[in-house]
Design an enzyme around this catalytic site. Structure first.
Site, mmCIF file in Angstrom:
data_model
loop_
_atom_site.group_PDB
_atom_site.id
_atom_site.type_symbol
_atom_site.label_atom_id
_atom_site.label_comp_id
_atom_site.label_asym_id
_atom_site.label_seq_id
_atom_site.Cartn_x
_atom_site.Cartn_y
_atom_site.Cartn_z
ATOM 1 N N LYS A 85 -39.788 -4.832 10.894
ATOM 2 C CA LYS A 85 -41.137 -5.185 10.425
ATOM 3 C C LYS A 85 -41.154 -5.856 9.156
ATOM 4 C CE LYS A 85 -45.886 -3.508 9.817
ATOM 5 N NZ LYS A 85 -46.710 -2.392 9.709
ATOM 6 N N SER A 160 -51.032 -2.887 12.599
ATOM 7 C CA SER A 160 -50.612 -4.189 12.043
ATOM 8 C C SER A 160 -49.030 -4.383 12.585
ATOM 9 C CB SER A 160 -50.493 -4.139 10.584
ATOM 10 O OG SER A 160 -49.286 -3.302 10.162
ATOM 11 N N SER A 184 -50.497 1.661 12.231
ATOM 12 C CA SER A 184 -49.828 0.582 12.557
ATOM 13 C C SER A 184 -48.472 0.690 13.448
ATOM 14 C CB SER A 184 -49.451 -0.442 11.266
ATOM 15 O OG SER A 184 -50.698 -0.756 10.935
#
Ligand code: GLN
Length: 510
Positions: A85, A160, A184
């Protein structure tokens, strides 16, 4: 690419086995994933940056070690590639947090988890998309475009960490890292039919994770099976003196627990159904799949009972005070002086550093990030601090007490991961509150610092995956891995394989 297609559909544990038996090299495996990335990205758009050359060089270095018999002490996943990420800093590879304010920044150091991944000989395929600074639940707040759900490209992948979840779900990567501040990792896992784990707060070093809300942030693994997340959890976890909130203890034995769970014997495991999560506002298909999965747990011998955590319903409201407060403080560092973007005031405006900061922040941050900075600054301001931030902290203590009491009665708690399945683009962007309400089931774990994970438990009426969430006591992450692996095995027997085999993958046949 049919051989390569077979290869990328394996679990990471199976890939690792093929590497160890020298059936396949890390380079071949890495190249196969880079090929899928090339074919899938026009549809999925999970990556902000693909680091193919670096990944192949890392793979070659590992293959050399393996050939020399020099892999003593390396973890089981050695040689298996991974996506990261873009909220986690990677030396020499651009890191943006999906924000214009960090565009072009190349970190001079690695996060602790990245050091561990490199030491494990795991090639890094690239950096995945997210909501700007991990703030959102759909990845629609990225400054660099939407990521699409591999099950249905007209739907969001969650957020997210939608990029990491979609990369794993579309077979672009067997493994990924995420960050979870309010869900997330878990909610995108639920939306894409993948597995996502938020470890105990402090169980994985946050050094080099871009700070969102430091008292809630946690790095964790994403994969397609429970065992794969456990193996990755063991690679990245453990004490780190560079993170003052890191727990001074080894990683709990999560892989052993997952393997134990695969035996599908849950006699003596006490499972608590959280009374306060579910009911009104939950999609019918979510409730149905959840209830069926609970029956499966019972059929394997688990003792299931309802448990009340009376303050849980207040977690969401308290989170949306505490989180923006910490965001407003953490994001003060993006001032145009030190990283990324710098915007000078236009001619006629005094060329002062204060004006430069204002113009930089106005141009560099998106609307959602600005909303949270403003909310947080207000909640922390003199005269309002006790009423807002102070009250929210008291609620947080009540939530922690609720979890402590619940875990006196049961070994794990369970709930659906999210009230809905993946929604369509644009459905919630104009109404922040409806977006925030989707975090109702994931936020309590961050508030209490307890570990939690999401595994797929079937498809809703719209054909989209549903997530099943387990919570365990602090520092006992292993407690949730056993029933999660058992449930996964029982469900896969019904489905005839991993849930993703039910998904169309046109990019793999291209
Ligand atoms: N969706 C939540 C939020 O918008 C969670 C974010 C996260 O875990 N990073 O704050």
């Amino acid at each position: 690419m049919s051989n390569a297609t077979e290869l990328v559909k394996l679990s990471a544990a199976q890939m690792a086995e093929k590497i160890r038996s020298k059936e396949v090299s890390s380079r071949e495996l890495t190249q196969a994933h880079l090929d899928v990335i090339e074919a899938a990205e026009p549809t999925i758009n999970a990556f902000l940056h693909v680091s193919g050359e670096e990944a192949l060089a890392q793979a070659d270095a590992f293959d050399k070690k393996l050939a020399a018999g020099d892999t003593e002490g390396l973890p089981e996943l050695a040689g298996v590639p991974i996506a990261i990420k873009d909220m986690i800093v990677t030396k020499g590879i651009p890191t943006t947090a999906a924000s214009k304010i960090l565009e072009g920044w190349v970190p001079p150091y690695d996060a602790t988890v990245i050091e561990k991944i490199k030491a494990a000989g795991m090639p890094i395929l690239g950096k995945t998309n997210l909501d700007e600074f991990a703030q959102g639940s759909s990845t629609e707040h990225s400054a660099f475009g939407n990521t699409h759900n591999p099950w249905d490209a007209t739907r969001v992948p969650g957020g997210s960490g939608g990029g990491s979840a979609s990369a794993v779900g579309s077979y672009e990567a067997p493994l990924a890292l995420g960050t979870d501040t309010g869900g997330s990792i878990r909610q995108p896992g639920a939306f894409t039919g993948t597995v996502g784990v938020k470890p105990t707060y402090g169980g994985v070093s946050r050094y080099g994770a871009i700070a969102m809300a430091s008292s809630l942030d946690q790095i964790g693994p994403c994969a397609r099976t429970v065992l794969d997340t456990a193996l990755l959890h063991e690679v990245i976890g453990g004490n780190d003196r560079r993170d003052s909130t890191s727990i001074p203890a080894p990683v709990p034995p999560v892989a052993a627990a997952a393997r134990e769970g695969l035996k599908r014997d849950l006699k003596g495991v006490r499972v608590g159904l959280i009374k306060e999560i579910g009911g009104e506002g939950f999609e019918a298909g979510v409730a149905a799949r959840f209830n069926e999965a609970v029956k499966l747990l019972e059929s394997m011998g688990a003792e299931v009972k309802e448990v009340s955590l009376p303050h849980l319903p207040y977690s969401l409201g308290a989170y949306y005070i505490i989180m923006p407060s910490e965001v407003s403080s953490n994001l003060a560092r993006y001032d145009g002086m030190r990283y990324g973007l710098r915007v000078m005031p236009p001619a006629g405006v005094p060329q002062t550093s204060a004006n430069m900061m204002a113009y930089t922040r106005e141009a560099g941050f998106g609307d959602e990030v600005k909303r949270r900075i403003i909310l947080g600054t207000y909640a922390l301001s003199a005269g309002y601090y006790d009423a807002w931030y102070g009250s929210a902290q008291k609620v947080r203590t009540l939530v922690i007490d609720d979890f402590n009491k619940a875990f006196e009665q049961v070994d794990v708690l369970v709930s659906p991961t999210a009230p809905s399945t993946a929604f369509h683009f644009g459905e919630k962007t104009s109404d922040p509150l409806s977006m925030y309400l989707g975090d109702v089931a994931t936020i309590p774990a961050n508030m209490a610092g307890v570990p939690a994970m999401s595994i797929p438990c079937g498809l809703s009426d719209n054909g989209m995956p549903v997530g099943f969430q387990f919570f365990a006591p602090q520092r006992h992450d292993e407690a949730m891995y056993k029933p999660a692996a058992a449930l996964e095995a029982a469900l896969e027997e019904q489905w005839g394989g991993n849930i993703l085999t039910k998904m169309a993958t046109p990019w793999l046949n291209a």
